[in-house]
Enzyme design. Structure first.
Site, mmCIF file in Angstrom:
data_model
loop_
_atom_site.group_PDB
_atom_site.id
_atom_site.type_symbol
_atom_site.label_atom_id
_atom_site.label_comp_id
_atom_site.label_asym_id
_atom_site.label_seq_id
_atom_site.Cartn_x
_atom_site.Cartn_y
_atom_site.Cartn_z
ATOM 1 N N ASP A 140 0.816 -1.224 0.000
ATOM 2 C CA ASP A 140 0.000 0.000 0.000
ATOM 3 C C ASP A 140 0.853 1.279 0.000
ATOM 4 O O ASP A 140 0.351 2.353 -0.316
ATOM 5 C CB ASP A 140 -0.921 0.026 1.231
ATOM 6 N N GLY A 193 -5.089 -1.250 -1.812
ATOM 7 C CA GLY A 193 -4.471 -0.056 -1.233
ATOM 8 C C GLY A 193 -5.233 0.532 -0.069
ATOM 9 O O GLY A 193 -4.865 1.589 0.453
ATOM 10 N N GLN A 202 -1.906 -8.914 -6.833
ATOM 11 C CA GLN A 202 -0.921 -7.844 -6.633
ATOM 12 C C GLN A 202 0.109 -8.160 -5.557
ATOM 13 O O GLN A 202 1.137 -7.507 -5.475
ATOM 14 C CB GLN A 202 -1.651 -6.552 -6.253
HETATM 15 O O1 F6P Z 1 -2.437 -4.018 3.388
HETATM 16 C C1 F6P Z 1 -2.203 -4.792 2.280
HETATM 17 C C2 F6P Z 1 -3.501 -5.261 1.652
HETATM 18 O O2 F6P Z 1 -3.175 -6.020 0.514
HETATM 19 C C3 F6P Z 1 -4.493 -4.159 1.317
HETATM 20 O O3 F6P Z 1 -4.179 -3.490 0.136
HETATM 21 C C4 F6P Z 1 -5.778 -4.945 1.276
HETATM 22 O O4 F6P Z 1 -6.917 -4.139 1.539
HETATM 23 C C5 F6P Z 1 -5.585 -5.946 2.371
HETATM 24 O O5 F6P Z 1 -4.206 -6.113 2.550
HETATM 25 C C6 F6P Z 1 -6.224 -7.297 2.094
HETATM 26 O O6 F6P Z 1 -6.061 -8.079 3.211
HETATM 27 P P1 F6P Z 1 -6.299 -9.651 3.260
HETATM 28 O O7 F6P Z 1 -5.115 -10.317 2.648
HETATM 29 O O8 F6P Z 1 -6.418 -9.943 4.707
HETATM 30 O O9 F6P Z 1 -7.542 -9.951 2.466
#
Ligand code: F6P
Length: 345
Positions: free
Chosen positions: A130, A173, A277
């Protein structure tokens, strides 16, 4: 000054490309000082469960190009567990950890910051796709994630153009629009929506109609998963939160695509890049940045610079207080976004 014999390292929060570069660099530098290194599994969860194993140069010598983290990760918050912080401190003592390297974003480093105040020696390394962590120019993992989003949107251009379609591309992000802004600019998206600047959906739809009228019969719209709009309400996709209180995002592209199709009459599709990503091999940039930050973290321990984070400042990697890094989120300045918006249309 603490005499260091053994250090621990953990990776917490969402994984990102470059974590293994940091682990490798810490192990190389620390073993060079003659220290033992313990790899703590699953982030702070591993400290609660004393789940760790020794790491040698042999264990890490081939991990540099590998995505993810060999130590695994979790979003565990010890401050949400009864007696959790003290358990972490007691386990660190039991395991003989003189200092812990916490590799993470605002959540993981926020925990490290609080634990240092309770007496645990920690140093930090800034990680997150992010790029929203304070006190550092960039976090490692960011450039790779931007490249992945850019490549994806390059591909969307050709398919959207072939079908006379609008494609809305949702980019991760959270509450910072760095990735959508940079990838949107690099991939010449025709409009970008981010959380920091409430954009107008009406203006975006007018732009799309104009493109179709002049014969450019397609459009790519980049949208941050946490985007907000001046004239359109996106209902929150979920109320579910993690241990750090973050709402689970995702789904804005679908809502937006439907609305754009309704308002413009142009056939519209959505693509959610999501965890793509975060996956795969890091770019050379992130391998190098991760290596520099990891090496610096071990060097900081050797100098007794605890409660500090290795940070990228211009060309230099230098220590800054973890406290400063977690004070507030680093979001996209209006002026930076203005640059990107010059190319809308
Ligand atoms: O903080 C990194 C991130 O990839 C964010 O961009 C996204 O909102 C979040 O983590 C997703 O989290 P998880 O892997 O717990 O679904």
């Amino acid at each position: 000054m603490t005499e260091v014999k053994k250090i621990g390292i953990l990776t917490g929060g969402g994984d990102c490309p470059g974590l293994n570069a940091v682990i490798r660099a810490v192990v190389y530098q620390a073993t060079g000082y003659g220290w033992e290194v313990l790899g703590v599994r699953y982030g702070w969860k591993g400290m609660l469960n004393a789940d760790a194993a020794p790491l040698t140069r042999h264990d890490v010598e081939e991990i540099l190009p590998r995505g993810g983290t060999i130590l695994k990760t979790s979003r565990t918050n010890p401050f949400k567990v009864e007696g959790g912080p003290q358990k972490v401190i007691d386990n660190a003592k039991k395991m003989g950890i003189d200092c812990l390297v916490a590799v993470g974003g605002e959540d993981t480093l926020g925990v490290a910051n609080k634990l240092t105040k309770m007496g645990l020696n920690c140093v930090g390394v800034p990680k997150t796709i992010d790029n929203d962590l304070g006190a550092t120019d960039y976090t490692f993992g960011y450039q790779t994630a931007v490249q992945i989003a850019t490549d994806a949107m390059d591909r969307l251009h050709t398919t959207a153009r072939s079908h006379d379609r609008v494609i809305v591309c949702e980019i991760m992000g959270r509450h910072a629009g760095w990735m959508a802004t940079d990838a949107g600019t690099a991939a010449s998206a025709h409009w970008i929506f981010i959380p920091e600047v409430k954009g107008s959906l009406n203006d975006c739809c007018d732009m799309i109609k104009k493109r179709y009228q002049r014969g450019d019969r397609y459009a790519i719209i980049a949208v941050s998963e946490g985007a907000e709009f001046s004239d359109f309400n996106v209902a929150e996709a979920s109320k579910e939160t993690d241990a750090f209180g973050h709402v689970k995002l995702g789904g804005v592209a679908k809502t937006l695509a439907k609305e754009i199709e309704k308002r413009t009459g142009c056939e519209t599709r959505e693509v959610v890049l999501g965890h793509t990503q975060r996956g795969g091999s890091p770019l050379a940039y992130d391998r190098i940045l991760g290596t520099r930050l990891g090496r610096k973290a071990a060097e900081m321990i050797q100098c007794g610079q605890f409660a500090m984070m290795a940070s990228l400042r211009g060309e230099r990697v230098e220590p800054v207080p973890i406290e400063e890094a977690v004070k507030e989120l680093k979001t996209v300045p209006q002026t930076y976004f203005q640059m990107a918006s010059t190319f809308f249309g």
